[in-house]
Design a protein around this motif. Sequence first.
Motif, PDB file in Angstrom:
ATOM      1  N   ASP A 173       6.033  50.179  13.305  1.00  0.00           N
ATOM      2  CA  ASP A 173       5.809  50.602  11.938  1.00  0.00           C
ATOM      3  C   ASP A 173       7.146  50.865  11.280  1.00  0.00           C
ATOM      4  N   VAL A 174       7.223  50.464  10.007  1.00  0.00           N
ATOM      5  CA  VAL A 174       8.387  50.769   9.190  1.00  0.00           C
ATOM      6  C   VAL A 174       7.851  51.399   7.912  1.00  0.00           C
ATOM      7  N   GLU A 175       8.310  52.614   7.627  1.00  0.00           N
ATOM      8  CA  GLU A 175       7.779  53.318   6.469  1.00  0.00           C
ATOM      9  C   GLU A 175       8.878  53.678   5.484  1.00  0.00           C
ATOM     10  N   GLN A 176       8.543  53.575   4.217  1.00  0.00           N
ATOM     11  CA  GLN A 176       9.460  53.944   3.163  1.00  0.00           C
ATOM     12  C   GLN A 176       8.656  54.424   1.961  1.00  0.00           C
ATOM     13  N   SER A 177       9.276  55.268   1.142  1.00  0.00           N
ATOM     14  CA  SER A 177       8.588  55.756  -0.037  1.00  0.00           C
ATOM     15  C   SER A 177       8.439  54.607  -1.030  1.00  0.00           C
ATOM     16  N   LEU A 178       7.436  54.692  -1.896  1.00  0.00           N
ATOM     17  CA  LEU A 178       7.089  53.554  -2.739  1.00  0.00           C
ATOM     18  C   LEU A 178       7.918  53.468  -4.014  1.00  0.00           C
ATOM     19  N   PHE A 179       8.368  54.627  -4.544  1.00  0.00           N
ATOM     20  CA  PHE A 179       9.061  54.609  -5.836  1.00  0.00           C
ATOM     21  C   PHE A 179      10.282  55.514  -5.809  1.00  0.00           C
ATOM     22  N   LEU A 180      11.280  55.125  -6.594  1.00  0.00           N
ATOM     23  CA  LEU A 180      12.455  55.960  -6.815  1.00  0.00           C
ATOM     24  C   LEU A 180      12.953  55.668  -8.221  1.00  0.00           C
ATOM     25  N   SER A 181      13.247  56.728  -8.959  1.00  0.00           N
ATOM     26  CA  SER A 181      13.764  56.571 -10.326  1.00  0.00           C
ATOM     27  C   SER A 181      15.093  57.310 -10.431  1.00  0.00           C
ATOM     28  N   VAL A 182      16.110  56.634 -10.952  1.00  0.00           N
ATOM     29  CA  VAL A 182      17.431  57.262 -11.110  1.00  0.00           C
ATOM     30  C   VAL A 182      17.988  56.889 -12.478  1.00  0.00           C
ATOM     31  N   SER A 218      23.912  57.906  -8.136  1.00  0.00           N
ATOM     32  CA  SER A 218      23.702  57.253  -6.842  1.00  0.00           C
ATOM     33  C   SER A 218      22.215  57.216  -6.523  1.00  0.00           C
ATOM     34  N   SER A 219      21.796  56.143  -5.873  1.00  0.00           N
ATOM     35  CA  SER A 219      20.412  56.019  -5.397  1.00  0.00           C
ATOM     36  C   SER A 219      20.433  56.083  -3.881  1.00  0.00           C
ATOM     37  N   VAL A 220      19.475  56.788  -3.317  1.00  0.00           N
ATOM     38  CA  VAL A 220      19.335  56.797  -1.863  1.00  0.00           C
ATOM     39  C   VAL A 220      17.901  56.422  -1.518  1.00  0.00           C
ATOM     40  N   ILE A 221      17.752  55.333  -0.816  1.00  0.00           N
ATOM     41  CA  ILE A 221      16.436  54.860  -0.391  1.00  0.00           C
ATOM     42  C   ILE A 221      16.328  55.062   1.114  1.00  0.00           C
ATOM     43  N   ASN A 222      15.250  55.719   1.527  1.00  0.00           N
ATOM     44  CA  ASN A 222      15.092  56.084   2.922  1.00  0.00           C
ATOM     45  C   ASN A 222      14.007  55.263   3.617  1.00  0.00           C
ATOM     46  N   CYS A 223      14.149  55.178   4.930  1.00  0.00           N
ATOM     47  CA  CYS A 223      13.227  54.374   5.729  1.00  0.00           C
ATOM     48  C   CYS A 223      13.160  54.977   7.126  1.00  0.00           C
ATOM     49  N   THR A 224      11.981  54.992   7.705  1.00  0.00           N
ATOM     50  CA  THR A 224      11.851  55.382   9.105  1.00  0.00           C
ATOM     51  C   THR A 224      11.161  54.260   9.865  1.00  0.00           C
ATOM     52  N   TYR A 225      11.511  54.141  11.131  1.00  0.00           N
ATOM     53  CA  TYR A 225      10.917  53.100  11.963  1.00  0.00           C
ATOM     54  C   TYR A 225      10.535  53.723  13.289  1.00  0.00           C
ATOM     55  N   THR A 226       9.686  53.022  14.039  1.00  0.00           N
ATOM     56  CA  THR A 226       9.153  53.637  15.249  1.00  0.00           C
ATOM     57  C   THR A 226       9.685  53.011  16.533  1.00  0.00           C
ATOM     58  N   ASP A 227      10.163  51.752  16.454  1.00  0.00           N
ATOM     59  CA  ASP A 227      10.523  51.065  17.694  1.00  0.00           C
ATOM     60  C   ASP A 227      11.970  51.323  18.061  1.00  0.00           C
ATOM     61  N   SER A 228      12.188  52.021  19.153  1.00  0.00           N
ATOM     62  CA  SER A 228      13.548  52.369  19.554  1.00  0.00           C
ATOM     63  C   SER A 228      14.303  51.175  20.134  1.00  0.00           C
ATOM     64  N   SER A 229      13.595  50.054  20.369  1.00  0.00           N
ATOM     65  CA  SER A 229      14.295  48.886  20.907  1.00  0.00           C
ATOM     66  C   SER A 229      14.773  47.947  19.805  1.00  0.00           C
ATOM     67  N   SER A 230      14.688  48.401  18.554  1.00  0.00           N
ATOM     68  CA  SER A 230      15.153  47.575  17.437  1.00  0.00           C
ATOM     69  C   SER A 230      16.604  47.185  17.633  1.00  0.00           C
ATOM     70  N   THR A 231      16.892  45.938  17.329  1.00  0.00           N
ATOM     71  CA  THR A 231      18.249  45.420  17.511  1.00  0.00           C
ATOM     72  C   THR A 231      19.024  45.435  16.204  1.00  0.00           C
TER      73      THR A 231
END
Lengths: 112, 113
Positions: free
Chosen positions: A3-12, A17-30
């Motif tokens: 799974d890869v998750e990120q927020s849907l909207f950002l307004s600046v 500066s814009s900061v877009i965040n993301c989380t992922y679940t697979d620790s074997s990602s290359t």
Amino acid sequence: GEDVEQSLFLSVREGDSSVINCTYTDSSSTYLYWYKQEPGAGLQLLTYIFSNMDMKQDQRLTVLLNKKDKHLSLRIADTQTGDSAIYFCAESRYTGGFKTIFGAGTRLFVKA
Amino acid sequence: NAGVTQTPKFQVLKTGQSMTLQCAQDMNHEYMSWYRQDPGMGLRLIHYSVGAGITDQGEVPNGYNVSRSTTEDFPLRLLSAAPSQTSVYFCASRSRDRVHEQFFGPGTRLTVL
């Protein structure tokens, strides 16, 4: 699971500066990626980072990777109206073939 | 280089019709993939190919067929279109030597009525 998750909207505001965040679940990602999609267009690779790095800078773009928390961020300095787009986080790993998992995308609005 | 090209850009089908989405790349890339993009979701892999004559299923292959008779072309066939296949379809390619750089086509917007 994968799974890869990120927020849907950002307004600046333009110039901030814009900061877009993301989380992922697979620790074997290359590899971990940021793609940009402008209206009516395909995805354009903005930047990527190897999983053994924690930071990558490319002009106005800074990617930070926290492997322990499985957190990836994209910072855009001096955001311009032309940066308005959808930004996709993605991760890849090699499992006999090269598989890429995409997040749902963050829509960035830049106000003049 | 034209990169990755897709045709058509837009298509409307009736339920049960079949059609082929075309994809071509002129970068001599070994790997090619088809994705679908639905609102609020990331891209999902339909089928992929690691070289001419070799294809495999991705995450959501049902209702789609592919073939790879040449390195350049990777058509996607909808066998009997269903409204659930309404989506934007992207073709992508990458080199075996630089697998982290995936190039996308401009997409085909398909509506199934």
